[in-house]
Design an enzyme around this catalytic site. Structure first.
Site, PDB file in Angstrom:
ATOM      1  N   GLU A  10      -4.585   2.558  -4.470  1.00 13.79           N
ATOM      2  CA  GLU A  10      -3.141   2.596  -4.251  1.00 13.79           C
ATOM      3  C   GLU A  10      -2.641   1.309  -3.595  1.00 13.79           C
ATOM      4  O   GLU A  10      -1.590   1.289  -2.967  1.00 13.79           O
ATOM      5  CB  GLU A  10      -2.772   3.798  -3.368  1.00 13.79           C
ATOM      6  CG  GLU A  10      -3.297   3.752  -1.949  1.00 13.79           C
ATOM      7  CD  GLU A  10      -4.684   4.348  -1.787  1.00 13.79           C
ATOM      8  OE1 GLU A  10      -5.070   4.612  -0.634  1.00 13.79           O
ATOM      9  OE2 GLU A  10      -5.400   4.539  -2.798  1.00 13.79           O
TER      10      GLU A  10
ATOM     11  N   HIS B  34      -4.293  14.520  -9.530  1.00 12.01           N
ATOM     12  CA  HIS B  34      -4.470  13.098  -9.828  1.00 12.01           C
ATOM     13  C   HIS B  34      -3.530  12.588 -10.908  1.00 12.01           C
ATOM     14  O   HIS B  34      -3.205  11.395 -10.925  1.00 12.01           O
ATOM     15  CB  HIS B  34      -5.924  12.829 -10.229  1.00 12.01           C
ATOM     16  CG  HIS B  34      -6.890  12.951  -9.091  1.00 12.01           C
ATOM     17  ND1 HIS B  34      -7.055  11.966  -8.141  1.00 12.01           N
ATOM     18  CD2 HIS B  34      -7.728  13.967  -8.729  1.00 12.01           C
ATOM     19  CE1 HIS B  34      -7.960  12.342  -7.251  1.00 12.01           C
ATOM     20  NE2 HIS B  34      -8.391  13.558  -7.593  1.00 12.01           N
TER      21      HIS B  34
ATOM     22  N   ASP C 214      -1.398   9.340 -10.496  1.00 14.36           N
ATOM     23  CA  ASP C 214      -1.369   8.193 -11.412  1.00 14.36           C
ATOM     24  C   ASP C 214       0.066   7.790 -11.739  1.00 14.36           C
ATOM     25  O   ASP C 214       0.380   6.597 -11.850  1.00 14.36           O
ATOM     26  CB  ASP C 214      -2.115   8.528 -12.701  1.00 14.36           C
ATOM     27  CG  ASP C 214      -3.631   8.556 -12.513  1.00 14.36           C
ATOM     28  OD1 ASP C 214      -4.102   8.091 -11.459  1.00 14.36           O
ATOM     29  OD2 ASP C 214      -4.335   9.040 -13.422  1.00 14.36           O
TER      30      ASP C 214
ATOM     31  N   ASN D  48      -2.205  13.177  -4.060  1.00 20.37           N
ATOM     32  CA  ASN D  48      -3.262  13.678  -4.938  1.00 20.37           C
ATOM     33  C   ASN D  48      -3.671  15.098  -4.581  1.00 20.37           C
ATOM     34  O   ASN D  48      -3.872  15.946  -5.453  1.00 20.37           O
ATOM     35  CB  ASN D  48      -4.484  12.759  -4.867  1.00 20.37           C
ATOM     36  CG  ASN D  48      -4.375  11.559  -5.781  1.00 20.37           C
ATOM     37  OD1 ASN D  48      -3.615  11.571  -6.749  1.00 20.37           O
ATOM     38  ND2 ASN D  48      -5.127  10.513  -5.472  1.00 20.37           N
TER      39      ASN D  48
ATOM     40  N   ASP E  64       0.842  -1.199   0.000  1.00 24.28           N
ATOM     41  CA  ASP E  64       0.000   0.000   0.000  1.00 24.28           C
ATOM     42  C   ASP E  64       0.879   1.251   0.000  1.00 24.28           C
ATOM     43  O   ASP E  64       1.850   1.338   0.758  1.00 24.28           O
ATOM     44  CB  ASP E  64      -0.908   0.006   1.243  1.00 24.28           C
ATOM     45  CG  ASP E  64      -1.926   1.139   1.182  1.00 24.28           C
ATOM     46  OD1 ASP E  64      -2.923   0.984   0.457  1.00 24.28           O
ATOM     47  OD2 ASP E  64      -1.696   2.165   1.851  1.00 24.28           O
TER      48      ASP E  64
END
Length: 331
Positions: free
Chosen positions: A242, A211, A215, A206, A198
């Site tokens: 994530e 975003h 990404d 973010n 994680d």
């Protein structure tokens, strides 16, 4: 009218009704004793042109068919084939190539010179050949469409089995493959390990950079996971925004722990560009490791154990690896 004349008229009528053009060659003299005038008329040639071409009929044959016809004639005259059969194209007066066929045979029997008469018929097969060509073209188109359909189906299957952002396996694929691996581990008493990965504090990435940068961070972690698995054996999947899972068949707990530590360090060393001004983002991951040593443990239970280990890693300050080996916690 004598019987021979009647028979000749009957033959002419039968040939005309069947669309056949009778021809005959004298094999001893090379003379064309009956010429295929009906065919030349059908092709649009005048009487004068017929005289030119009838003695050198090969001038009208398609270049690609000349050798085919000559070979078929030679095969029959030499006795290799019982009949002479051949299909070929003739050039019409207007330049169009028209398909014809020949059927012939060297005649013996009651002749005073057995074997000298080569008799046959020529008939138009253009409609049939064009239909065959149309069917062949349709079949080729169908084959091309089937190939395209198979390619599209393969692409759809890949899309259905993959995460669109990273190209990794998705949750559905993970659950199927993971379930199979746990069943195999139980059957053969082999270990299976699982890493739950994680990205730490991903929401803040973010929020701070948008975003698109988020990404890029996800893809960077995906690449780090991908480069550490064994192709064709291990599986890495993206199971959440994530969160990633790595399934390691034939891998005991110490080996899985070493891989997890290596992955954790590699991610911490990465940087992702945040803007065009040279600013970069650094990030870390927390990893939980769980192993089943050939026991009766479902894949869902194995994931749950790894998730417990991941929660412990988060509690321990993130950017670290925690393990759940079935007997307790090992830091």
């Amino acid at each position: 009218m004598g019987e021979a004349e009647l028979n000749r008229e009957r033959l002419e009528l039968a040939l005309e009704a069947a669309g056949l053009d009778l021809w005959e060659n004298n094999l001893l003299t090379g003379e064309v004793t009956r010429k295929a005038m009906k065919t030349l008329t059908e092709l649009g040639y005048s009487e004068h042109e017929m005289v030119v071409y009838v003695d050198d009929i090969y001038k009208l044959f398609h270049p690609d068919d000349v050798m085919t016809v000559k070979t078929a004639v030679d095969d029959h005259l030499s006795g290799r084939t019982p009949q002479y059969r051949c299909e070929f194209r003739l050039r019409a007066k207007n330049g169009v190539w028209v398909w014809y066929a020949n059927y012939g045979k060297v005649m013996d029997g009651h002749s005073d010179a057995p074997g000298k008469r080569f008799i046959g018929v020529t008939f138009n097969i253009d409609d049939r050949k064009r239909k065959e060509d149309e069917i062949a073209q349709i079949n080729r188109q169908l084959a091309d469409q089937n190939t395209l359909l198979q390619s599209c189906n393969a692409a759809l299957e890949l899309l259905a089995a993959s995460d669109s952002l990273t190209g990794l396996a998705n949750r559905r694929t993970l659950m199927e493959l993971g379930g199979n691996e746990c069943k195999r581990a139980e059957r053969f008493s082999h270990p299976v390990s699982l890493l739950m990965v994680d990205i730490d504090l991903f929401k803040s990435v973010n929020d701070a950079w948008g975003h698109l940068v988020g990404d890029h961070v996800i893809c960077a972690v995906a690449d780090a996971c991908r480069t550490r698995i064994r192709g064709g054996l291990d599986t890495v999947a993206r199971v959440g925004g994530e969160e990633f899972v790595i399934v390691l068949p034939e891998t005991d707990h110490p080996s899985a722990r070493i891989l997890a530590e290596s992955l954790c360090q590699a991610v911490a060393a990465q940087q992702v560009a945040a803007n065009d001004e040279g600013v970069s983002v650094t990030f870390t991951v927390s990893i939980g490791v769980a192993t089943v040593e050939g026991g009766n443990l479902s894949f869902e239970q194995l994931m749950n154990n790894a998730d417990k280990a991941l929660y412990k890693a988060k509690q321990a300050g993130r950017n670290n690896v925690q393990s759940f080996d079935g007997t307790g916690w090992a830091v």
